[in-house]
Write a protein that holds these residues in place. Structure first.
Motif, mmCIF file in Angstrom:
data_model
loop_
_atom_site.group_PDB
_atom_site.id
_atom_site.type_symbol
_atom_site.label_atom_id
_atom_site.label_comp_id
_atom_site.label_asym_id
_atom_site.label_seq_id
_atom_site.Cartn_x
_atom_site.Cartn_y
_atom_site.Cartn_z
ATOM 1 N N UNK A 1 0.856 -1.173 0.000
ATOM 2 C CA UNK A 1 0.000 0.000 0.000
ATOM 3 C C UNK A 1 0.902 1.236 0.000
ATOM 4 N N UNK A 2 0.622 2.156 -0.892
ATOM 5 C CA UNK A 2 1.390 3.409 -0.912
ATOM 6 C C UNK A 2 0.582 4.509 -0.215
ATOM 7 N N UNK A 3 1.143 5.707 -0.192
ATOM 8 C CA UNK A 3 0.502 6.801 0.548
ATOM 9 C C UNK A 3 -0.875 7.150 -0.028
ATOM 10 N N UNK A 4 -0.991 7.157 -1.342
ATOM 11 C CA UNK A 4 -2.274 7.490 -1.973
ATOM 12 C C UNK A 4 -3.343 6.467 -1.583
ATOM 13 N N UNK A 5 -2.991 5.203 -1.603
ATOM 14 C CA UNK A 5 -3.943 4.161 -1.221
ATOM 15 C C UNK A 5 -4.317 4.272 0.259
ATOM 16 N N UNK A 6 -3.335 4.633 1.098
ATOM 17 C CA UNK A 6 -3.613 4.823 2.521
ATOM 18 C C UNK A 6 -4.561 5.996 2.737
ATOM 19 N N UNK A 7 -4.341 7.087 2.025
ATOM 20 C CA UNK A 7 -5.231 8.253 2.124
ATOM 21 C C UNK A 7 -6.653 7.860 1.709
ATOM 22 N N UNK A 8 -6.784 7.094 0.640
ATOM 23 C CA UNK A 8 -8.107 6.650 0.192
ATOM 24 C C UNK A 8 -8.781 5.782 1.252
ATOM 25 N N UNK A 9 -8.015 4.894 1.876
ATOM 26 C CA UNK A 9 -8.574 4.022 2.914
ATOM 27 C C UNK A 9 -9.000 4.830 4.138
ATOM 28 N N UNK A 10 -8.189 5.807 4.537
ATOM 29 C CA UNK A 10 -8.532 6.665 5.674
ATOM 30 C C UNK A 10 -9.793 7.459 5.365
ATOM 31 N N UNK A 11 -9.861 8.018 4.160
ATOM 32 C CA UNK A 11 -11.035 8.808 3.766
ATOM 33 C C UNK A 11 -12.303 7.967 3.810
ATOM 34 N N UNK A 12 -12.225 6.747 3.331
ATOM 35 C CA UNK A 12 -13.404 5.880 3.317
ATOM 36 C C UNK A 12 -13.802 5.462 4.731
ATOM 37 N N UNK A 13 -12.835 5.091 5.556
ATOM 38 C CA UNK A 13 -13.129 4.608 6.911
ATOM 39 C C UNK A 13 -13.652 5.726 7.813
ATOM 40 N N UNK A 14 -13.043 6.912 7.714
ATOM 41 C CA UNK A 14 -13.400 8.020 8.601
ATOM 42 C C UNK A 14 -14.445 8.955 7.991
ATOM 43 N N UNK A 15 -14.915 8.627 6.791
ATOM 44 C CA UNK A 15 -15.905 9.448 6.091
ATOM 45 C C UNK A 15 -15.435 10.898 5.955
ATOM 46 N N UNK A 16 -14.192 11.026 5.459
ATOM 47 C CA UNK A 16 -13.589 12.327 5.194
ATOM 48 C C UNK A 16 -13.364 12.460 3.693
ATOM 49 N N UNK A 17 -13.116 13.687 3.259
ATOM 50 C CA UNK A 17 -12.695 13.854 1.876
ATOM 51 C C UNK A 17 -11.242 13.403 1.778
ATOM 52 N N UNK A 18 -10.799 13.154 0.569
ATOM 53 C CA UNK A 18 -9.411 12.726 0.374
ATOM 54 C C UNK A 18 -8.446 13.836 0.799
ATOM 55 N N UNK A 19 -8.816 15.077 0.590
ATOM 56 C CA UNK A 19 -7.979 16.214 0.991
ATOM 57 C C UNK A 19 -7.849 16.251 2.519
ATOM 58 N N UNK A 20 -8.971 16.063 3.209
ATOM 59 C CA UNK A 20 -8.940 16.052 4.678
ATOM 60 C C UNK A 20 -8.129 14.868 5.197
ATOM 61 N N UNK A 21 -8.306 13.703 4.575
ATOM 62 C CA UNK A 21 -7.567 12.512 4.997
ATOM 63 C C UNK A 21 -6.078 12.694 4.770
ATOM 64 N N UNK A 22 -5.705 13.291 3.638
ATOM 65 C CA UNK A 22 -4.293 13.535 3.347
ATOM 66 C C UNK A 22 -3.702 14.516 4.352
#
Length: 90
Positions: A1-22
């Motif tokens: 998993x790279x950083x982009x994939x981690x950001x996507x996973x965080x955004x989905x789990x925490x119901x955040x936008x990708x910008x907020x998750x990043x």
């Protein structure tokens, strides 16, 4: 998993936008880095512990020339997985 994939996973789990998750991931990584730079230990219960360890100076061998070289002492980051993370990996 790279950083982009981690950001996507965080955004989905925490119901955040990708910008907020990043931004949250960047802030967390910055905080961990700054704590380690000060020599502090970072313990995330259930995940693991990041700590700074000192490696002593030692003598090594250049594989190309077989000449002995002195490797200077340095600090390294170590990670020890917590019990919950270790159990998930098994």
């Amino acid at each position: 998993m790279n950083k982009k994939e981690l950001v996507n996973a965080i955004a989905a789990e925490a119901k955040l936008t990708k910008v907020q998750a990043a931004a949250a991931l960047d802030a967390a990584l910055k905080a961990v880095g700054e704590a380690l730079a000060k020599g502090d230990k970072v313990a995330l219960i259930g995940f693991g512990t990041f700590a700074v360890a000192e490696k002593a100076a030692r003598t090594g061998v250049n594989p190309a020339t077989k000449a002995k070289i002195e490797i200077p002492a340095k600090k390294v980051v170590k990670f020890k997985a917590g019990a919950e993370l270790a159990a998930k990996v098994k």
